[in-house]
Design a protein around this motif. Structure first.
Motif, short mmCIF file in Angstrom:
data_model
loop_
_atom_site.label_atom_id
_atom_site.label_comp_id
_atom_site.label_asym_id
_atom_site.label_seq_id
_atom_site.Cartn_x
_atom_site.Cartn_y
_atom_site.Cartn_z
N GLN A 171 0.81 -1.23 0.00
CA GLN A 171 0.00 0.00 0.00
C GLN A 171 0.83 1.26 0.00
O GLN A 171 0.72 2.12 0.87
N PHE A 172 1.71 1.34 -1.00
CA PHE A 172 2.58 2.51 -1.07
C PHE A 172 2.66 2.99 -2.52
O PHE A 172 2.98 2.22 -3.41
N ASP A 173 2.37 4.23 -2.73
CA ASP A 173 2.55 4.90 -4.03
C ASP A 173 1.77 4.17 -5.13
O ASP A 173 1.03 3.23 -4.89
N ASP A 174 1.96 4.61 -6.36
CA ASP A 174 1.32 4.01 -7.52
C ASP A 174 2.22 2.87 -7.99
O ASP A 174 3.39 3.11 -8.28
N CYS A 175 1.69 1.66 -8.06
CA CYS A 175 2.57 0.52 -8.33
C CYS A 175 3.11 0.52 -9.76
O CYS A 175 4.09 -0.14 -10.04
N GLU A 176 2.48 1.24 -10.67
CA GLU A 176 3.00 1.28 -12.03
C GLU A 176 3.83 2.54 -12.30
O GLU A 176 4.79 2.50 -13.05
N HIS A 177 3.40 3.63 -11.74
CA HIS A 177 4.12 4.89 -11.96
C HIS A 177 4.37 5.59 -10.64
O HIS A 177 3.80 6.65 -10.38
N PRO A 178 5.22 5.03 -9.79
CA PRO A 178 5.48 5.69 -8.51
C PRO A 178 6.20 7.01 -8.72
O PRO A 178 6.89 7.19 -9.74
N SER A 179 6.02 7.92 -7.80
CA SER A 179 6.63 9.24 -8.00
C SER A 179 7.09 9.86 -6.69
O SER A 179 7.50 11.02 -6.66
#
Lengths: 200, 280, 666
Positions: free
Chosen positions: B160-168
């Motif tokens: 449950q952390f950041d966007d799993c495809e496009h983390p930023s």
């Protein structure tokens, strides 16, 4: 303790249902090491759906998997594909059908666990030493034995190697945890543990 | 702010540069790390490959220790450790029978109440703006490719952390500190993680792809928040160059290195000279 | 002494397999009040019905129990048979020994005993049945059609042509719906506009159709045959009667940067605009959020330029009331939101496909606009990022559809055909281009549909790969598509210039609110529920409300049109009588007992209970009591359960009857 070799053992270990898979292949499409696999991840799932557990367990592919979780993350049916591969690895060792070509990977994992069992924490030098010796005794490959030999001094120079690692206080406890988990090959929820130990 | 700290084997072993960096950086930010007493290894890939119960029991023991010591939150800077801890926590939460069995196995009551977080989440807790305020040096000239690897964002349901495809989240942090992170495509592709020794050719191939893509998108350095990523991209870089006749010369920083530099901490104190590839 | 006849059906093997019908019949004959007991292989058949009719007459029965299937199936059949024999049809009871018994109980002995019990209960109930007469309600011969896409247009025109006045309500400034934006249609490749626009014009010119654009249904009151509908006409800021559609206004409008809804954001429009050249009505509308005059109080160039004086900045929303007898809901669909997870609702995902991030990853409706002669590229296939002609195009099926993890479990039904069409149209425009399709299954069930897909593969050379795509990235302006061909058993990476995602069909936004206004059920995805999936496909459980088109489920144009005509036909049928007959099994309230607490009114899901005033001879108010509106009551019985003074009861299902049914089991 032996277990019947059937689909249930895979599903129980992986906590996922192989018949949920509808063979879209997204797992294989996104796998970073798929080119190295003799059987694609979706084909492994298909073999399981067909009950061909032996063939799936003997696949080299299950040891090529780097457990990056991409397949599980993107699966449209929420099948834990990486978990299935974990389960296949565990079963293939238990039933001694693992692909011989993947001996080094298996050896490493086993040496790693043994290292933790004895030390509680990873003792890196010990791991390297054991893995190299065992590996050499296994395949007598001199290049493998000396591969990375130059890294050692470099790491030492950078202060990255500790000749003595810090150990945990109660190392026997770790041994006990291992023994309990190994007792039923890591199966069962709520029915093993100490009780299983006593019964045994 | 005080927080529980689970270093894991790597940070106490060959990735001690990461620990130096994390400790130096967080102490400057006023985060006091309270190391978990008598922690044991999380089991890593070997455990979940070979024994499902062990893969829960080992991290569960650590969770139990943290609960015993009254830690609400546990920082595990190694994503392998944090993912294993989080996964164990999820499994324990959903199955009460299993929870009591595991408690017996690890000889400690485990409820799974302690939250586990990664390094970036600690920076977020401190607040990107607060970090910017304390920072004394702009990270001008750094064009990092921020590399998240596998386990920081995957599986999303567990970590449950950041966007799993496009983390930023790393980019946002570093941009605020003056760096110019690049957009690239291998942010969440795997580096081979713990296969470094057992399956070197995989690690070299994956590392080569990652380094090449970072360079192609104009990065002049890389940033990681994982000891294994660092080993595979930094320590193995010369082997990659040899195998693929490549000329990668990519400095690989830990996230805490760059934050630390911005905070005015010396490279030595951050352990940067211990890296294999260093900026000349 | 009652004279009850019991008729037990074998239903071929359906009942007889698990229930000893002969024994049931014999035991039924012994029940109190039962005069005779008969069986028949198929009670619903002609001989079966004749048996019922003849027995009613011969035995002078005053109550009938039919032990067969669900009343949903054949209650009407048997009531009719009873009526023909001169028996009040509401003296018929059914015991469901098929769905509730033989189909679900494998143990024959126990199933047989249960069947007898079911008949025993029905017999106990029928003894207390009263002869009832259907309720007659007047009917307003006018229809409301909600939604002006192809389905709504078809339904409205069918009704209007049959002489029925229709109010057609459309949310957008023009009718035409999604179809108006399509280039060509499968499986004939005829031009979408060419077949639709004449129909749109017909709607505008039809004397029987009142067209409300920029309008939505605000409120629906009343009941079947007698709905009072409030329509909100949003301010258009244009007097469409004065406006000539000359175009001066939008030519001078300085606010030109609003993404065009009609082109799905691939082109821009002005603040005062007509959505597309063939719009009906062919009149502009002012976007109140983009207009400089309406947002900032300056500008007003359009008003200065307009010679007809049709611009009305002071325009306000308006509420209009329409009285109608029937409602057809045809609100259509929208596409699944493909963007990054977490940005919109739970149904948005596919960060791995980079939609919204890479300009050359587009949806299938956007691709339609690129193909269309009226589209942003004038019909030349040029990709959005740099306007070059894409030489390799990848089409991806099932984006959102059949994706339980971040979309819908259902199949969107049209995408396989859409993809095949797209590969063909692409090949016809770019002869040296290569189309690739990633699919999981090809679902081309329909007249000439599979042949169409084969043509795309065999004649137009599209490469079909069975597998899903895992990730799309962009390198040097090209898209790296990482997929798999599971038939070859190989991962497959295609470097493409354009990627088209066939994203799932979802019901249009706001359909759930509308469904609540008209009391129509909807499923977990928001698609409206029909009354029976096979036999009542356009009816709903709300009497007088019908559905057609994609608001009911994913559908292509032919199916939507067929369903629209079916719905229109059902409305015409309803309007063919002077009065509507409703089932009399509704609640009634004994006003002498009613304490006027109105618990029933608060609990009634159909708003069927009003307050009635009881006055004495001098006209002075004595008290207020609850009264059931027979036009609205659906006979659900909620009020019966809620009434503390036991004044509410249900005709044909009275408490006395229920007690009798329970008692007889002791």
């Amino acid at each position: 303790m032996t277990h019947n070799l059937d689909l249930n053992s895979v599903e129980e270990l992986a906590h996922t249902r192989v018949h949920d898979c509808y063979q879209c292949g997204k797992c294989s499409a996104g796998c970073p090491v798929v080119e190295r696999m003799d059987i694609l991840p979706n084909q492994l799932l298909r073999l399981l759906q067909l009950g061909r557990l032996e063939k799936a367990m003997a696949a080299g592919a299950i040891w090529e998997c780097v457990s990056c979780m991409t397949c599980t993350t993107r699966c449209p049916k929420s099948v834990d594909c990486a978990g299935i591969l974990d389960a296949l690895r565990q079963l293939s060792i238990e039933h001694d059908v693992a692909s011989p070509a993947q001996r080094r990977t298996i050896l490493f994992q086993q040496t790693f666990l043994d290292n933790i069992r004895r030390n509680g924490r990873l003792a890196e030098l010990d791991l390297v030493r054991k893995f190299k010796t065992q590996g050499f005794l296994d395949d007598l490959s001199v290049p493998q034995l000396f591969k990375d030999a130059l890294l050692g001094p470099q790491m030492l120079r950078r202060g990255k190697l500790h000749l003595r690692s810090r150990r945990v206080k109660d190392r026997k406890l770790v041994g006990r945890i291992f023994a309990r988990c190994m007792a039923d090959n890591g199966r069962g929820n709520g029915h093993g543990g100490i009780q299983g130990e006593l019964e045994a | 702010m005080e927080i529980g700290y689970y270093p894991g084997c790597a940070l106490h072993g060959s990735s001690n540069d990461y620990e130096m960096s994390v400790r130096a950086c967080l102490s400057t930010l006023g985060v006091h790390l309270r190391e978990l007493d008598d922690w044991i290894c999380c089991g890593a890939t070997a455990a979940h490959s070979l024994n499902r119960k062990l893969a829960v029991a080992l991290p569960a023991r650590n969770l139990g220790l943290a609960e015993r010591d009254g830690m609400d939150e546990l920082l595990a800077p190694c994503p392998m450790c944090s993912a294993q801890l989080m996964k164990a926590r999820c499994v324990l939460a959903e199955d009460q029978a299993f929870r009591s069995e595991i408690s017996e196995i690890v000889e400690l009551k485990v409820r799974g109440t302690t939250r586990v977080c990664n390094l970036i989440q600690i920076f977020q807790r401190v607040g990107y703006e607060s970090i910017q305020k304390i920072a004394v040096q702009r990270l001008e000239g750094f064009r990092p490719a921020c590399y998240y690897g596998c386990l920081l964002t995957r599986p999303p349901g567990v970590v449950q952390f950041d966007d799993c495809e496009h983390p930023s989240s790393m980019e946002t942090l570093l941009k605020g500190l003056g760096a110019g992170p690049v957009e690239w495509n291998y942010k969440t592709e795997c580096c081979g993680a713990g296969m470094t020794m057992s399956n070197e050719s995989t690690v070299l191939e994956l590392g080569h792809r990652i380094l090449s893509n970072a360079a192609a998108h104009g990065a002049n350095c890389m940033v990681v928040a994982c000891p294994m990523c660092h080993v595979n991209l930094d320590m193995k870089q010369s082997a990659i160059n040899q195998r693929y006749s490549a000329a990668h010369d990519m400095v690989v920083y830990y996230l805490s290195d760059l934050v630390g530099l911005a905070l005015g901490i010396s490279p030595d104190a951050l352990g940067i000279p211990r890296h294999f590839v260093v900026r000349k | 002494m009652p004279r009850i006849g019991v008729f037990t059906c074998w239903c071929g093997e359906n009942i007889a397999r698990n229930v000893d019908v002969q024994s049931v019949s014999e035991q039924a004959a012994q029940l109190p009040g039962v005069r005779c007991s008969q069986t028949c292989k198929y009670m619903c058949s002609d001989p079966g019905q004749k048996l019922i009719r003849d027995t009613i007459a011969a035995e002078q029965l005053d109550g009938v129990v039919i032990a067969s299937c669900s009343p949903h199936m054949h209650l009407k059949t048997f009531r009719k048979a009873a009526a023909q024999a001169g028996l009040n049809p509401y003296l018929i009871e059914m015991a469901n020994i098929r769905e509730h018994c033989s189909w679900v109980h494998p143990d024959k002995a126990r199933a047989t005993a249960k069947a007898v019990d079911l008949i025993r209960m029905a017999a106990a109930k029928v003894r207390h049945n009263r002869a009832l007469e259907p309720i007659k309600v007047p009917v307003t011969r006018k229809a409301l059609v909600v939604g002006g896409g192809v389905a709504g247009i078809q339904a409205a025109l069918d009704l209007a042509d049959a002489g029925i006045p229709v109010a057609l309500v459309e949310r957008e400034p023009s009718i035409g719906g999604k179809m108006a934006g399509l280039s060509e249609t499968f499986p004939t490749l005829d031009c979408s506009q060419c077949i639709l626009t004449p129909r749109m014009v017909e709607v505008a010119q039809h004397p029987n159709i009142t067209l409300y654009t920029c309008s939505e249904v605000e409120q629906v009151e009343g009941y079947v045959g007698n709905f009072q509908v409030t329509i909100r006409k949003r301010a258009r800021y244009i007097d469409i009667d004065k406006c000539t559609g000359c175009g001066q206004c939008w030519n001078v409008c300085p606010s030109k940067k609003t993404p065009s809804e009609f082109d799905y954001g691939m082109g821009n429009r002005t603040a005062i605009y007509v959505p597309f050249p063939q719009a009906v009505p062919a009149r502009p509308v002012i976007d109140r959020d983009a207009c400089l005059r309406l947002t900032k109080g300056r500008c007003g160039l359009c008003a200065k330029k307009c010679q007809a004086g049709a611009i009305r900045f002071e325009d306000q929303d308006e509420l209009v009331r329409e009285d109608v007898g029937a409602v057809i809901v045809a609100t259509g669909y929208q596409l699944y939101e493909i963007g990054r997870r977490g940005e919109q609702d739970r149904l948005s995902g596919y960060g791995e496909y980079g939609y919204g991030q890479y300009p050359d990853v587009i949806s299938s409706l956007q691709f339609e606009r690129l193909l269309s002669a009226s589209g942003p590229t004038g019909g030349e296939l040029r990709r959005p990022s740099d306007g070059t002609i894409p030489k390799t195009v990848v089409f991806i099926s099932c984006v959102g559809s059949r994706d339980n993890a971040k979309g819908m479990s259902y199949c969107s039904k049209i995408c396989c055909m859409v993809n095949a069409k797209h590969t063909m149209l692409y090949k016809h425009k770019v002869h040296d281009g290569q189309a690739h399709v990633f699919y999981m299954d090809i679902r081309a069930g329909g007249k000439n549909y599979d042949e169409f897909v084969r043509r795309a593969i065999e004649q137009d050379g599209a490469h079909y790969h069975r597998g899903r795509v895992s990730k799309i990235t962009q390198e040097d302006g090209r898209l790296i598509v990482r997929g798999v061909d599971t038939l070859a058993g190989e991962p497959l990476t295609i470097v493409a210039d354009l990627v088209v995602l066939a994203s799932a069909m979802r019901p249009a936004a706001g359909v759930e609110e509308l469904a609540q206004k008209v009391n129509v059920g909807y499923d977990e995805f928001g698609f409206l529920c029909e009354s029976h999936p096979k036999l009542r496909p356009v009816e709903t459980n709300a009497a007088g409300v019908f559905v057609c088109g994609a608001c009911h489920g994913p559908k292509d144009i032919p199916e939507s049109v067929a369903q629209a005509s079916a719905a229109a036909g059902k409305v015409l049928l309803m309007f063919s009588r002077d009065q509507l007959h409703r089932e009399p099994e509704i609640a009634h309230i004994q006003e002498s007992h009613c304490a006027g607490c109105f618990a029933c009114r608060r609990g009634c899901p159909y708003h069927a209970i009003d307050a009635a005033e009881i006055r004495d001879r001098q006209g002075l108010l004595v008290r207020r009591v609850a009264r059931v509106n027979p036009g609205l009551c659906m006979g659900c019985g909620t009020c019966v359960a809620l009434c503390p003074s036991k004044s509410a009861d249900l005709e044909g299902f009275s408490e006395q009857q229920v007690y009798a049914m329970v008692e007889c089991l002791r």
